[in-house]
Design a protein around this motif. Sequence first.
Motif, PDB file in Angstrom:
ATOM      1  N   ARG A 240       4.865  56.929  34.703  1.00  0.00           N
ATOM      2  CA  ARG A 240       5.237  55.929  33.716  1.00  0.00           C
ATOM      3  C   ARG A 240       4.031  55.032  33.426  1.00  0.00           C
ATOM      4  N   GLU A 241       3.892  54.612  32.164  1.00  0.00           N
ATOM      5  CA  GLU A 241       2.770  53.759  31.764  1.00  0.00           C
ATOM      6  C   GLU A 241       3.161  52.299  31.962  1.00  0.00           C
ATOM      7  N   ILE A 242       2.508  51.654  32.908  1.00  0.00           N
ATOM      8  CA  ILE A 242       2.803  50.274  33.279  1.00  0.00           C
ATOM      9  C   ILE A 242       1.589  49.411  32.961  1.00  0.00           C
ATOM     10  N   GLU A 262       6.425  47.994  30.615  1.00  0.00           N
ATOM     11  CA  GLU A 262       6.355  49.449  30.530  1.00  0.00           C
ATOM     12  C   GLU A 262       6.356  49.885  29.082  1.00  0.00           C
ATOM     13  N   VAL A 264       7.166  52.599  26.385  1.00  0.00           N
ATOM     14  CA  VAL A 264       8.024  53.764  26.163  1.00  0.00           C
ATOM     15  C   VAL A 264       7.733  54.279  24.757  1.00  0.00           C
ATOM     16  N   ALA A 291       9.230  45.406  33.601  1.00  0.00           N
ATOM     17  CA  ALA A 291       9.481  46.829  33.793  1.00  0.00           C
ATOM     18  C   ALA A 291      10.520  47.023  34.891  1.00  0.00           C
ATOM     19  N   PHE A 323      -0.700  54.033  35.788  1.00  0.00           N
ATOM     20  CA  PHE A 323       0.349  55.049  35.834  1.00  0.00           C
ATOM     21  C   PHE A 323       1.102  54.863  37.158  1.00  0.00           C
ATOM     22  N   TYR A 324       2.431  54.849  37.070  1.00  0.00           N
ATOM     23  CA  TYR A 324       3.271  54.808  38.265  1.00  0.00           C
ATOM     24  C   TYR A 324       3.848  56.206  38.436  1.00  0.00           C
TER      25      TYR A 324
END
Length: 377
Positions: A240-242, A262, A264, A291, A323-324
């Motif tokens: 996920r883009e954090i 985050e 999306v 997020a 990135f998570y």
Amino acid sequence: MPVTPADAGRKIRVALLFGGRSSEHAVSCVTAAGVMNAIDPDKYEVLPIGISKDGQWVLSNGDWQQWALNAGEMPEVRPGSETVRLTSSPGRAGLVVTKPNEVPRELGEVDVVFPLLHGAFGEDGTVQGLLELADVRYVGAGVLASAVGMDKHFMKIAFEAAGLAVGPYVAVTDKEWRRDQQSVRDAVARLGYPVFVKPCRAGSSVGITRVERPEDLDAAVAEARRHDLRIVIEASIAGREIECGVLEGRGSGAPRTSLPGEIVVQGAEHAFYDFEAKYVEDDAAALSCPADLPEDVIARVREQAARAFDAVSAEGLSRVDFFYTPDGELVINEINTMPGFTPISMYPQMWAASGLSYHDLIDELIQLALERPTGLR
């Protein structure tokens, strides 16, 4: 100490620099529109200075709507018959307007410059060096941090030295590509496809291509090299883009961090958070802030964002992107020392969710700049 209206006997004079010579010219104009519309007119006197694509500094009329993004049309600073120049004498920096065969017209002293410039010749330390030479205070990172934060290769080196996790990548210079393209292709194959091919020194997702197959690599390299002859090729990271906003601490205080957000991306037509998703299509991307992350992960994002800020010696503001991953790891993607700054940009939105409004964020950044000396520090 900060300059105040009472000390100066007038409003604080802020020169907004926007536009510029990079491929992010239009994004910078849109950013300037947001700041012009929100800055406190009772506290600040604004001098809007547009920089055309060929580098001419032009005095704007201050109509923020002229620079807004309307119906997908990209704003642009046009060259004019008059040129604005920065002047300097000990303890005094100012602006003059020059025109061929006419006496220069002084615009007066400037207390602080807000360089709302994205990309090369603005966000990369070049304008910051000019402002240091003129001995004028300015918002944001200094020369070194701006240069390192703009360069996706040396940025990663600084992050690795600070103990932050960086994804696998290959850095390619112009000479390396011209001398031995097959060696580059082999190195990319070891990364594994898909990969992202990026200019080293460009932002706003300009020149970036997601490459799924080896036969598409050369075209992606050519596209990146249109913007910068030095490129990086990064392995794709599932996650996920954090993002996290950072503000310089007051005095000797530690950097302050926002709640993380985050990104999306909506729609299959966007393989990643590209230029259109960021700026053109209204519903192409959404920010969730805070997020939806476990509390311990939120704490880790904020701690690592502050560490990244210090790793490049940043000042003023930055947005740090991670990135998570599905296994709970944080991999740092990049730091942006002059992030998008319109009211709907991710950086101001994260601070708004953290309790600092867009209006107050602008004020805080200007005051931080006024407190900071120029020169070595």
